[in-house]
Design an enzyme around this catalytic site. Structure first.
Site, PDB file in Angstrom:
ATOM      1  N   CYS A  28     -10.333 -10.108  15.368  1.00 30.22           N
ATOM      2  CA  CYS A  28      -9.310  -9.986  14.314  1.00 30.22           C
ATOM      3  C   CYS A  28      -9.852  -9.284  13.066  1.00 30.22           C
ATOM      4  O   CYS A  28     -10.923  -9.609  12.573  1.00 30.22           O
ATOM      5  CB  CYS A  28      -8.817 -11.378  13.935  1.00 30.22           C
ATOM      6  SG  CYS A  28      -7.597 -11.370  12.596  1.00 30.22           S
ATOM      7  N   ARG A  62       7.229   0.157   2.000  1.00 28.31           N
ATOM      8  CA  ARG A  62       7.088  -1.030   2.842  1.00 28.31           C
ATOM      9  C   ARG A  62       5.930  -1.892   2.381  1.00 28.31           C
ATOM     10  O   ARG A  62       4.971  -1.388   1.786  1.00 28.31           O
ATOM     11  CB  ARG A  62       6.931  -0.661   4.315  1.00 28.31           C
ATOM     12  CG  ARG A  62       5.786   0.280   4.621  1.00 28.31           C
ATOM     13  CD  ARG A  62       6.190   1.155   5.819  1.00 28.31           C
ATOM     14  NE  ARG A  62       5.092   1.923   6.384  1.00 28.31           N
ATOM     15  CZ  ARG A  62       4.705   3.119   5.922  1.00 28.31           C
ATOM     16  NH1 ARG A  62       5.287   3.646   4.857  1.00 28.31           N
ATOM     17  NH2 ARG A  62       3.724   3.757   6.509  1.00 28.31           N
ATOM     18  N   ARG A  89       0.829  -1.210   0.000  1.00 35.40           N
ATOM     19  CA  ARG A  89       0.000   0.000   0.000  1.00 35.40           C
ATOM     20  C   ARG A  89       0.861   1.258   0.000  1.00 35.40           C
ATOM     21  O   ARG A  89       0.529   2.243  -0.634  1.00 35.40           O
ATOM     22  CB  ARG A  89      -0.905  -0.015   1.242  1.00 35.40           C
ATOM     23  CG  ARG A  89      -1.940   1.074   1.220  1.00 35.40           C
ATOM     24  CD  ARG A  89      -2.840   1.173   2.464  1.00 35.40           C
ATOM     25  NE  ARG A  89      -2.936   0.032   3.323  1.00 35.40           N
ATOM     26  CZ  ARG A  89      -3.862  -0.927   3.229  1.00 35.40           C
ATOM     27  NH1 ARG A  89      -4.749  -0.901   2.266  1.00 35.40           N
ATOM     28  NH2 ARG A  89      -3.876  -1.917   4.090  1.00 35.40           N
ATOM     29  N   CYS A 104      -2.608 -19.090  13.263  1.00 36.06           N
ATOM     30  CA  CYS A 104      -2.201 -18.417  14.491  1.00 36.06           C
ATOM     31  C   CYS A 104      -2.279 -19.420  15.646  1.00 36.06           C
ATOM     32  O   CYS A 104      -3.013 -20.400  15.557  1.00 36.06           O
ATOM     33  CB  CYS A 104      -3.162 -17.268  14.822  1.00 36.06           C
ATOM     34  SG  CYS A 104      -3.138 -15.918  13.638  1.00 36.06           S
ATOM     35  N   ASP A 127     -11.205  -1.724  13.629  1.00 40.87           N
ATOM     36  CA  ASP A 127     -11.634  -1.656  12.225  1.00 40.87           C
ATOM     37  C   ASP A 127     -13.090  -2.093  12.072  1.00 40.87           C
ATOM     38  O   ASP A 127     -13.647  -2.768  12.935  1.00 40.87           O
ATOM     39  CB  ASP A 127     -10.739  -2.568  11.380  1.00 40.87           C
ATOM     40  CG  ASP A 127      -9.314  -2.048  11.298  1.00 40.87           C
ATOM     41  OD1 ASP A 127      -9.143  -0.842  11.069  1.00 40.87           O
ATOM     42  OD2 ASP A 127      -8.376  -2.854  11.469  1.00 40.87           O
ATOM     43  N   ASP A 149      -7.193   3.077  10.708  1.00 37.44           N
ATOM     44  CA  ASP A 149      -6.923   2.637   9.353  1.00 37.44           C
ATOM     45  C   ASP A 149      -8.136   3.045   8.520  1.00 37.44           C
ATOM     46  O   ASP A 149      -9.256   2.646   8.825  1.00 37.44           O
ATOM     47  CB  ASP A 149      -6.743   1.116   9.332  1.00 37.44           C
ATOM     48  CG  ASP A 149      -5.488   0.711   8.607  1.00 37.44           C
ATOM     49  OD1 ASP A 149      -5.334   1.142   7.439  1.00 37.44           O
ATOM     50  OD2 ASP A 149      -4.683  -0.018   9.190  1.00 37.44           O
ATOM     51  N   ARG A 198      -8.540  -9.552  10.196  1.00 36.34           N
ATOM     52  CA  ARG A 198      -8.375 -10.443   9.047  1.00 36.34           C
ATOM     53  C   ARG A 198      -9.142 -11.744   9.262  1.00 36.34           C
ATOM     54  O   ARG A 198      -8.773 -12.785   8.727  1.00 36.34           O
ATOM     55  CB  ARG A 198      -6.892 -10.742   8.789  1.00 36.34           C
ATOM     56  CG  ARG A 198      -6.159  -9.561   8.205  1.00 36.34           C
ATOM     57  CD  ARG A 198      -4.931  -9.935   7.393  1.00 36.34           C
ATOM     58  NE  ARG A 198      -4.224  -8.707   7.086  1.00 36.34           N
ATOM     59  CZ  ARG A 198      -3.141  -8.287   7.761  1.00 36.34           C
ATOM     60  NH1 ARG A 198      -2.599  -9.033   8.706  1.00 36.34           N
ATOM     61  NH2 ARG A 198      -2.582  -7.141   7.457  1.00 36.34           N
ATOM     62  N   CYS A 234      -7.976 -14.504  17.601  1.00 38.16           N
ATOM     63  CA  CYS A 234      -8.563 -13.408  18.374  1.00 38.16           C
ATOM     64  C   CYS A 234      -9.938 -13.114  17.779  1.00 38.16           C
ATOM     65  O   CYS A 234     -10.094 -13.002  16.568  1.00 38.16           O
ATOM     66  CB  CYS A 234      -7.667 -12.177  18.289  1.00 38.16           C
ATOM     67  SG  CYS A 234      -5.981 -12.525  18.810  1.00 38.16           S
TER      68      CYS A 234
HETATM   69  C1  LIG Z   1      -0.163  -0.907   8.838  1.00 39.27           C
HETATM   70  C2  LIG Z   1       0.451  -1.211   7.538  1.00 39.27           C
HETATM   71  C3  LIG Z   1       1.819  -1.012   7.342  1.00 39.27           C
HETATM   72  C4  LIG Z   1       2.740  -0.487   8.429  1.00 39.27           C
HETATM   73  O1  LIG Z   1       2.491   0.835   8.673  1.00 39.27           O
HETATM   74  P1  LIG Z   1       3.420   1.657   9.703  1.00 39.27           P
HETATM   75  O2  LIG Z   1       2.678   2.917   9.888  1.00 39.27           O
HETATM   76  O3  LIG Z   1       4.747   1.812   9.040  1.00 39.27           O
HETATM   77  O4  LIG Z   1       3.511   0.821  10.946  1.00 39.27           O
HETATM   78  C5  LIG Z   1       2.346  -1.290   6.102  1.00 39.27           C
HETATM   79  N1  LIG Z   1       1.574  -1.750   5.107  1.00 39.27           N
HETATM   80  C6  LIG Z   1       0.260  -1.944   5.267  1.00 39.27           C
HETATM   81  C7  LIG Z   1      -0.521  -2.443   4.105  1.00 39.27           C
HETATM   82  C8  LIG Z   1      -0.348  -1.688   6.479  1.00 39.27           C
HETATM   83  O5  LIG Z   1      -1.671  -1.907   6.634  1.00 39.27           O
END
Ligand SMILES: *Cc1c(COP(=O)(O)O)cnc(C)c1O
Length: 348
Positions: A108, A92, A88, A101, A268, A305, A110, A105
């Site tokens: 969760c 990263r 996204r 798992c 969420d 989120d 997911r 939970c």
């Molecule tokens: C939460 C998340 C991250 C990590 O986000 P940080 O703010 O760097 O902790 C990375 N990729 C995705 C898709 C996420 O949902």
């Protein structure tokens, strides 16, 4: 790791009454049940509102689906170049080496993916590593899932080695709940394997101070003594930790173990989790009650989120502002665009 896998096991342990069992069996048919013996032992059987119970044992409310709830609440699927990868943000990506798992939970986000069709992991993992090699802007790989520590040390070591062999991957993060739900998994050999792959950051997931037991303290110390940086993320959950003094005890308790609180996540809009949901107003009032009362070391960033995949934003910032009607909020995505967020009916 025998644990409880079905409602009968919970009835046998006196944690669920036989009268409640049929309704809970319907829940478990949709969302798998698994709780380690260790985590079960933390439940107070005399307390129906026990915060450990609520996280681990099924609830008939999970079958209630509100109109705003989604099976993929943060839009992972829209950013998934392979079934195991979510990309996204430019720098990263999340990589899921498993969808299993040691405990499922109940809140969760997911829970639908985790209960979905099995994926051919080996093949999808190869495709995911190819994608990382082809996208050198990805400097950080976050192992999530499922719980990545479900992999044996050998398989985890192999995966970390393959990631390290990609020159553009500069660091790895591991998101795991093992130190909370099955801390015995974390031993000296796992800790030294992880330390050998630094820079590596391990993010645990404690939600309540009662989870900070001697066994989890030992797991954390084993990691820290080996040289692994440990952070924690907490989900704000109604009836579990939506209380300033519970969170204060949790966050300062984590510091006692050299663990830095990283994120407090607003819950969420996941299907069947309405009974855990807290309003943004309530979350903000808890955050403000803690501001100034806790050392900055103990205070995580409170984030939401954005539903559908807009990414995470700090709630107490200009990314989040009130709309023109009560309970309406405008969330501005760091990736562009704005999203109207309406607080679902809430408990307070
Ligand atoms: C939460 C998340 C991250 C990590 O986000 P940080 O703010 O760097 O902790 C990375 N990729 C995705 C898709 C996420 O949902």
């Amino acid at each position: 790791m025998r644990g409880a896998r079905d409602v009968r096991a919970l009835v046998e342990r006196g944690l669920v009454s036989a009268d409640d069992a049929p309704a809970l069996e319907a829940v478990v048919e949709r969302y798998a049940l698994l709780v380690s013996d260790y985590y079960l032992s933390l439940i107070d059987p005399a307390d129906p509102a026990c915060p450990i119970r609520k996280q681990a044992l099924p609830d008939a409310a999970e079958l209630v689906v509100a109109p705003e709830e989604r099976s993929d609440p943060i839009g992972d699927a829209a950013h998934a170049p392979t079934p195991l990868l979510v990309h996204r943000y430019p720098d990263r990506a999340l990589l899921f080496p498993t969808f299993r798992c040691p405990m499922y939970c109940r809140y969760c986000f997911r829970k639908v993916a985790i209960n979905g069709e099995p994926i051919r992991l080996r093949q999808a993992l190869d495709a995911s590593l190819d994608y990382l090699r082809a996208h050198p802007a990805i400097a950080e790989v976050i192992l999530s899932g499922g719980d990545p520590l479900m992999l044996s040390d050998d398989r985890l070591g192999e995966l970390l080695g393959r990631l390290r062999a990609i020159p553009s991957v500069r660091r790895v993060r591991i998101h795991t709940r093992f130190p909370v739900t099955l801390p015995m998994r974390v031993d000296a050999s796992l800790a030294s394997l992880l330390a050998a792959h630094r820079p590596l950051f391990l993010v645990t997931h404690f939600n309540h101070p009662r989870e900070l037991t001697p066994a989890s303290a030992l797991a954390l110390r084993t990691l820290v003594d080996a040289g692994v940086t440990v952070l924690n993320q907490t989900v704000l959950l109604a009836g579990v930790n939506d209380d300033a003094s519970v969170l204060a005890a949790l966050f300062t308790g984590l510091l006692e173990h050299q663990v830095r609180p990283y994120y407090l996540h607003h819950p969420d809009l996941t299907v069947g989790t309405g009974h855990f949901r807290v309003s943004l107003d309530r979350g903000l009032s808890i955050a403000r009650a803690l501001r100034g009362r806790l050392t900055g070391l103990a205070w995580p960033t409170y984030v939401i989120d954005i539903p559908g995949g807009g990414g995470k934003v700090p709630v107490d910032s200009d990314f989040v502002r009130r709309g023109d009607r009560p309970g309406h909020w405008i969330l501005r995505s760091p990736l562009g665009g704005e999203h109207l967020y309406v607080d679902p009916a809430h408990r307070d």
